[in-house]
Design an enzyme around this catalytic site. Structure first.
Site, PDB file in Angstrom:
ATOM      1  N   ILE A 514       0.969  -1.349   0.036  1.00 21.62           N
ATOM      2  CA  ILE A 514       0.059  -0.067   0.178  1.00 21.62           C
ATOM      3  C   ILE A 514       0.925   1.364   0.067  1.00 21.62           C
ATOM      4  O   ILE A 514       0.215   2.282  -0.045  1.00 21.62           O
ATOM      5  CB  ILE A 514      -0.940   0.114   1.206  1.00 21.62           C
ATOM      6  CG1 ILE A 514      -0.148  -0.167   2.489  1.00 21.62           C
ATOM      7  CG2 ILE A 514      -2.211  -0.953   0.952  1.00 21.62           C
ATOM      8  CD1 ILE A 514      -1.015   0.091   3.893  1.00 21.62           C
ATOM      9  N   GLY A 517       8.330   3.782   0.398  1.00 18.03           N
ATOM     10  CA  GLY A 517       9.199   5.076   0.638  1.00 18.03           C
ATOM     11  C   GLY A 517      10.871   4.718   0.477  1.00 18.03           C
ATOM     12  O   GLY A 517      11.079   3.710   0.387  1.00 18.03           O
ATOM     13  N   GLY A 518      11.416   5.667   1.095  1.00 17.43           N
ATOM     14  CA  GLY A 518      12.830   5.486   1.256  1.00 17.43           C
ATOM     15  C   GLY A 518      13.099   4.326   2.100  1.00 17.43           C
ATOM     16  O   GLY A 518      14.084   3.547   1.909  1.00 17.43           O
ATOM     17  N   LYS A 521       9.075  -0.984   1.604  1.00 16.85           N
ATOM     18  CA  LYS A 521       7.613  -1.005   1.302  1.00 16.85           C
ATOM     19  C   LYS A 521       6.654  -1.262   2.667  1.00 16.85           C
ATOM     20  O   LYS A 521       7.136  -1.592   3.616  1.00 16.85           O
ATOM     21  CB  LYS A 521       7.673  -2.317   0.377  1.00 16.85           C
ATOM     22  CG  LYS A 521       7.958  -2.041  -0.922  1.00 16.85           C
ATOM     23  CD  LYS A 521       7.784  -3.247  -1.857  1.00 16.85           C
ATOM     24  CE  LYS A 521       8.304  -2.990  -3.380  1.00 16.85           C
ATOM     25  NZ  LYS A 521       8.476  -4.126  -3.883  1.00 16.85           N
ATOM     26  N   LYS A 536       5.622  -2.417   7.737  1.00 17.19           N
ATOM     27  CA  LYS A 536       6.505  -1.673   7.194  1.00 17.19           C
ATOM     28  C   LYS A 536       7.696  -2.427   7.035  1.00 17.19           C
ATOM     29  O   LYS A 536       8.196  -2.860   8.225  1.00 17.19           O
ATOM     30  CB  LYS A 536       6.681  -0.155   7.772  1.00 17.19           C
ATOM     31  CG  LYS A 536       7.367   0.812   7.312  1.00 17.19           C
ATOM     32  CD  LYS A 536       7.257   2.054   8.117  1.00 17.19           C
ATOM     33  CE  LYS A 536       8.075   3.298   7.751  1.00 17.19           C
ATOM     34  NZ  LYS A 536       7.868   4.549   8.421  1.00 17.19           N
ATOM     35  N   ASP A 632       9.472  15.822  11.753  1.00 17.37           N
ATOM     36  CA  ASP A 632       9.043  15.379  10.534  1.00 17.37           C
ATOM     37  C   ASP A 632       7.594  15.241  10.296  1.00 17.37           C
ATOM     38  O   ASP A 632       6.910  14.560   9.586  1.00 17.37           O
ATOM     39  CB  ASP A 632       9.617  13.973  10.008  1.00 17.37           C
ATOM     40  CG  ASP A 632       9.741  13.932   8.568  1.00 17.37           C
ATOM     41  OD1 ASP A 632       9.630  15.030   7.865  1.00 17.37           O
ATOM     42  OD2 ASP A 632      10.091  12.668   8.092  1.00 17.37           O
TER      43      ASP A 632
END
Ligand SMILES: *[C@@H]1O[C@H](CO)[C@@H](O)[C@H](O)[C@H]1NC(C)=O
Ligand SMILES: *[C@@H]1O[C@H](CO)[C@@H](O)[C@H](O)[C@H]1NC(C)=O
Ligand SMILES: *[C@@H]1O[C@H](CO)[C@@H](O)[C@H](O)[C@H]1NC(C)=O
Ligand SMILES: *[C@@H]1O[C@H](CO)[C@@H](O)[C@H](O)[C@H]1NC(C)=O
Ligand SMILES: *[C@@H]1O[C@H](CO)[C@@H](O)[C@H](O)[C@H]1NC(C)=O
Ligand SMILES: *[C@@H]1O[C@H](CO)[C@@H](O)[C@H](O)[C@H]1NC(C)=O
Ligand SMILES: *[C@@H]1O[C@H](CO)[C@@H](O)[C@H](O)[C@H]1NC(C)=O
Length: 849
Positions: A514, A517-518, A521, A536, A632
């Site tokens: 879904i 990113g860095g 997945k 994650k 962040d």
């Protein structure tokens, strides 16, 4: 206007001064339609119905319960299903005593709620009265600068708020105002000129050596507990003393029975020498222990009255607070001109011990004649923290900790939490040092070459904004891997087996991805117990991002809050870095704002989302003795649940905020372009206000439905430009045109604009942001036509009810769609301070582009 006038009139009618004293008070019986007399009280009191003070009637209802076992005052309650307030017209620049009575007589109540005052002070958070056997009475002392005084109840999602009775008493002038407490710290004691006006909560009020004093026997209807069977560390070491004589108040010094009634001063506890008779040197302390939530300062008032020691000249004793000496060689005679029966008191301010209870001790001075010590009364009052909160450490804790006192839980957990974070930061630092040399050169060249794709307008106070442009490419460096043996102690209870992860994600089925990113997945998954989760997974084999992985576990395994995405578990087996989160059904906030075909969010929904996120950040900033800075904050890190309830996620970069006495922390630059606090970016000064800045950018994303960086333009810059021109309509999401209440829009944009102030000190705290957003929501929902307040400052008053409630809370959550991360939002990080300044000077040179 007319309604307001009526309210004012009815309020003024209800203010009635007592003949016996010069101050006015309000007593209300909530949910009641008739007055309740409390005839026993001295002076007697009448609790009147609450209807006139209520400013949200549509969302409240009355529940009443009749039983001979319940005092009339507690036989009715006002229930609130959404945010509602009582409003009291008061004199300003004064202290008020506010007492809230809770008696959850109906066991079907599912009550959990926040209480705030003046839109300014957070008094109770996620409060759930749990003592059906007796009423729970909370007492606050509030410094009031504005009228009306609002007392606001905010039920937690799917919960009710309620209250049975409320007392508001104007504090007599000599009670607390003008107090000059002695501040007790490790480095000594100091006396402050004036006691800062603020909010306080009475935690303990003890009639030392005497019986319970009920409101019926106290001039201000206070309750004084007995220390007979509680608090006292070793009862055998002390004896009670009583007098039937008349206490002689030194009224000319402002000490009257308002400070404490006679019953307090006419009983005392003194040293008992019997158990130690035969001891050569009967020197010991009498100690009382009080559990106080850590992270706050406490105002301690100690009451003394000597009524039996007549030869006082050489009588001295010591007073200790915690491990510190609070008053050395206290000579009662000196305080009373060598007379007995004269009361006196001392005020102190002390930090809560970082662990364990607060000990209050008295013991004789070395050469005292007689060697003795005594105490008559003791009050321990919590002071609001720098965020004006008395309920900083709120939130829904892990199972077990629940209602029986978050502070016990915290006092155990906090040191290990802090230790973990400190260790992590150290690890990060070492890692960065190693990497610095390798990375800096090669990366800089790379970054500089490609200066066209994404841009970041650098803020330059005064001068025109220089556009500093650089590529925000994905990282290509392979970070060195710290040995897992070096990893800090993680919460083993959260470990999830690899096989469970394989099961949940159907062996990392690509169909379940879904987001990416860095880090790697993100998969949707279902645990064997049926819990929906987001998994994650770091790029297998790579240890890049290991510090962030650890920080995330350390932070999230320790803190739980309904507006922070919670960590269900993690897995480190097979060299994997896997984090398992609650599943957030609807993904990231940004995907609902731009770049997708998802339905448009209404203004009300957007406000509610911002409010939830602000609450999450507020918790991070104030929930502990030392704040946590997220670092962040961005729309991709705000996730939405099934009913669009929002939660803040991704704590990989978060770190502890400045500790007491520091103004900021210095640290390497980390975060996301487009969201950087200019102060942090320029001089690496990181404070909670850095998050506020980033949140301001998010607010404009929400308003304008544009990414933080678009078409080489920095959204913050862009928005401020149009705000300054007073042409907000040019940038507001066109889909909302005409659907936003003008005043709500103004409040919102004012708040967002303030968040983007160049200097942190000019930005509001996240708590202020939160209140202003709630106010904007209120304006939207109630459609008030009235102009918002002139001062355009922080809202701390309002006429109308808060009628909006935060969306229903989830059972599910999710880790979001990082695919949608705009290219512009690169997570490019600087590796150390030195490198940063190098980079920065490079950037400045690039200015001439
Ligand atoms: C308790 O509350 C429930 C629902 O709020 C209500 O149906 C019930 O009558 C109440 N019981 C009493 C004794 O008030
Ligand atoms: C509070 O105390 C200050 C300083 O002692 C004094 O100036 C002020 O008038 C007092 N206010 C009230 C309401 O008593
Ligand atoms: C408290 O007040 C009541 C009524 O005024 C009185 O009867 C009672 O004796 C008082 N209690 C004590 C312990 O003095
Ligand atoms: C207190 O005294 C009683 C009787 O004198 C004794 O039994 C008890 O052990 C003592 N308690 C402590 C804590 O010393
Ligand atoms: C009394 O308590 C203080 C503070 O804990 C301590 O420093 C002191 O040594 C104690 N005195 C005695 C006689 O135990
Ligand atoms: C009495 O207390 C004052 C301070 O409150 C101090 O300056 C003075 O020296 C004391 N006198 C004696 C006799 O202890
Ligand atoms: C409080 O005092 C008791 C008795 O002196 C002592 O055992 C205890 O360690 C003290 N606690 C703290 C936190 O200082």
């Amino acid at each position: 206007m007319a309604a307001e006038l009526l309210l004012a009139i009815s309020l003024s009618l209800l203010f009635f001064p007592f003949s016996s004293s010069s101050f006015s008070s309000i007593f209300i019986s909530c949910g009641s339609s008739s007055s309740v007399n409390v005839a026993n009280d001295n002076p007697p009191r009448t609790f009147t119905p609450d209807g006139k003070f209520l400013i949200s009637s549509s969302n409240s209802k009355t529940n009443s319960f009749s039983s001979s076992s319940v005092a009339p005052l507690y036989s009715t309650a006002r229930l609130f299903t959404s945010v509602s307030s009582y409003s009291f017209d008061v004199d300003v620049n004064a202290f008020y005593i506010l007492r809230l009575h809770f008696f959850p007589f109906n066991s079907t109540f599912k009550a959990r709620f926040d209480v705030s005052a003046l839109n300014r002070y957070l008094l109770l958070s996620s409060f759930s009265p749990s003592t059906p056997s007796k009423p729970d009475v909370k007492e606050f002392l509030l410094w009031v600068e504005k009228s009306p005084l609002l007392v606001t109840f905010s039920p937690s999602p799917n919960n009710l708020a309620f209250i049975n009775a409320l007392e508001l008493i104007s504090s007599p002038p000599n009670l607390i105002n003008g107090s000059k407490p002695t501040y007790i710290t490790a480095s000594g004691s100091s006396q402050e000129d004036n006691f800062a006006p603020q909010a306080m909560e009475t935690v303990y009020r003890v009639n030392v050596g005497g019986p319970l004093i009920t409101p019926a026997n106290d001039t201000l209807w206070r309750t004084w507990e007995s220390d007979d069977n509680q608090f006292l560390f070793n009862k055998n070491l002390s004896v009670e003393k009583r007098t039937t004589g008349q206490i002689e108040y030194p009224t000319e010094e402002g000490l009257t029975d308002v400070i404490a009634p006679e019953m307090v001063y006419s009983t005392a506890r003194k040293m008992n020498f019997e158990p130690v008779s035969g001891m050569a040197n009967p020197i010991f302390n009498i100690t009382w222990s009080f559990n106080v939530p850590p992270g706050f300062q406490y105002f301690v008032r100690m009451h003394f009255c000597d009524f039996w020691i007549t030869s006082q000249t050489n009588f001295y004793f010591e007073v200790y607070l915690g491990e510190f000496i609070a008053h050395k060689d206290l000579n009662p005679g000196n305080m009373t001109s060598w007379r007995t029966m004269i009361p006196f008191y001392f005020d102190f301010v002390v930090d809560a011990p970082s662990s364990g209870p607060l000990n209050v001790s008295i013991g004789p001075a070395a050469n005292s004649v007689p060697p003795d010590a005594f105490l008559n009364g003791l009050e321990i009052i919590k002071l609001s923290n720098s965020h004006l909160s008395l309920a900083g450490e709120f939130g829904i804790y892990d199972s077990g900790a629940g209602s029986h006192g978050g502070h016990h839980f915290l006092s155990i957990l906090l040191p290990s939490f802090l230790g973990g974070v400190v260790l992590l930061i150290f690890l990060l630092f070492v890692l960065q040092l190693c990497l610095r040399r390798r990375r800096s050169k090669q990366n800089l060249v790379e970054e500089q070459k490609d200066t066209t794709n994404a841009s970041w307008f650098h803020y330059n106070a005064g001068a025109g904004a220089a556009s500093l442009v650089f590529r925000t490419s994905s990282k290509s460096t392979t970070d060195q891997t710290p040995k897992s043996s070096a990893s800090p102690r993680l919460n083993l209870g959260l470990q999830i087996s690899y096989s469970e992860v394989i099961f949940a994600t159907n062996n990392f089925d690509e169909k379940l991805v879904i987001g990416a990113g860095g880090f790697g997945k993100v998969y949707k998954g279902v645990l064997s117990d049926g819990t929906k989760v987001a998994v994650k997974r770091g790029v297998p084999g790579s240890r890049q991002g290991y510090p962030e992985f650890q920080t995330e576990i350390v932070v999230l395994s320790r803190i739980r809050h309904r507006y922070l995405v919670s960590l269900i578990g993690y897995c480190e087996e097979h060299s994997e870095m896997i984090l398992v989160y609650e599943y957030m059904e609807k993904g990231t906030l940004n995907s609902y704002l731009y770049g997708s075909n998802l339905p448009c969010l209404s203004w009300k929904q957007r406000l509610e989302i911002c409010i939830c996120a602000a609450k999450g950040l507020h918790y991070l900033h104030t929930g502990y003795s030392q704040s946590i800075i997220h670092r962040d904050v961005k729309s991709t890190n705000i996730l939405l649940g099934e009913n669009f309830e929002a939660k803040v996620s991704d704590f990989g970069l978060s770190r502890l905020g400045p500790s007491y006495g520091e103004t900021h922390v210095s640290t390497g630059l980390k975060g996301t372009f487009g969201y950087f606090d200019p102060e942090y970016f320029k001089i690496l000064k990181l404070t909670e206000k850095s998050d506020v800045y980033s949140f301001g950018v998010v607010l404009f994303e929400v308003l304008c439905a544009r990414p933080a960086i678009f078409d080489h333009v920095n959204l913050a810059e862009f928005a401020l430009h149009w705000v300054k021109k007073d042409q907000l309509e040019k940038i507001v999401d066109q889909r909302l045109a005409g659907k936003i209440n003008e005043n709500s829009l103004r409040k919102f944009s004012e708040t967002a604009t303030k968040c983007l102030a160049d200097y942190g000190t000019d930005r509001p705290s996240i708590g202020d942001v939160l209140w202003n957003l709630e106010y904007a929501l209120q304006l939207q929902v109630s459609g008030l036509l009235r102009e918002p307040f002139e001062d355009s400052g922080i809202v701390d008053e309002s006429e109308a009810a808060f009628v909006a409630s935060v969306g229903r809370m989830p059972s599910a959550t999710n880790e979001g769609d990082e695919e949608a991360e705009a290219e512009a939002e690169a997570a490019w990080t600087y590796e150390s301070e030195t490198t940063t300044s190098m980079v920065f000077s490079q950037l400045v040179k690039g200015e001439g582009r």
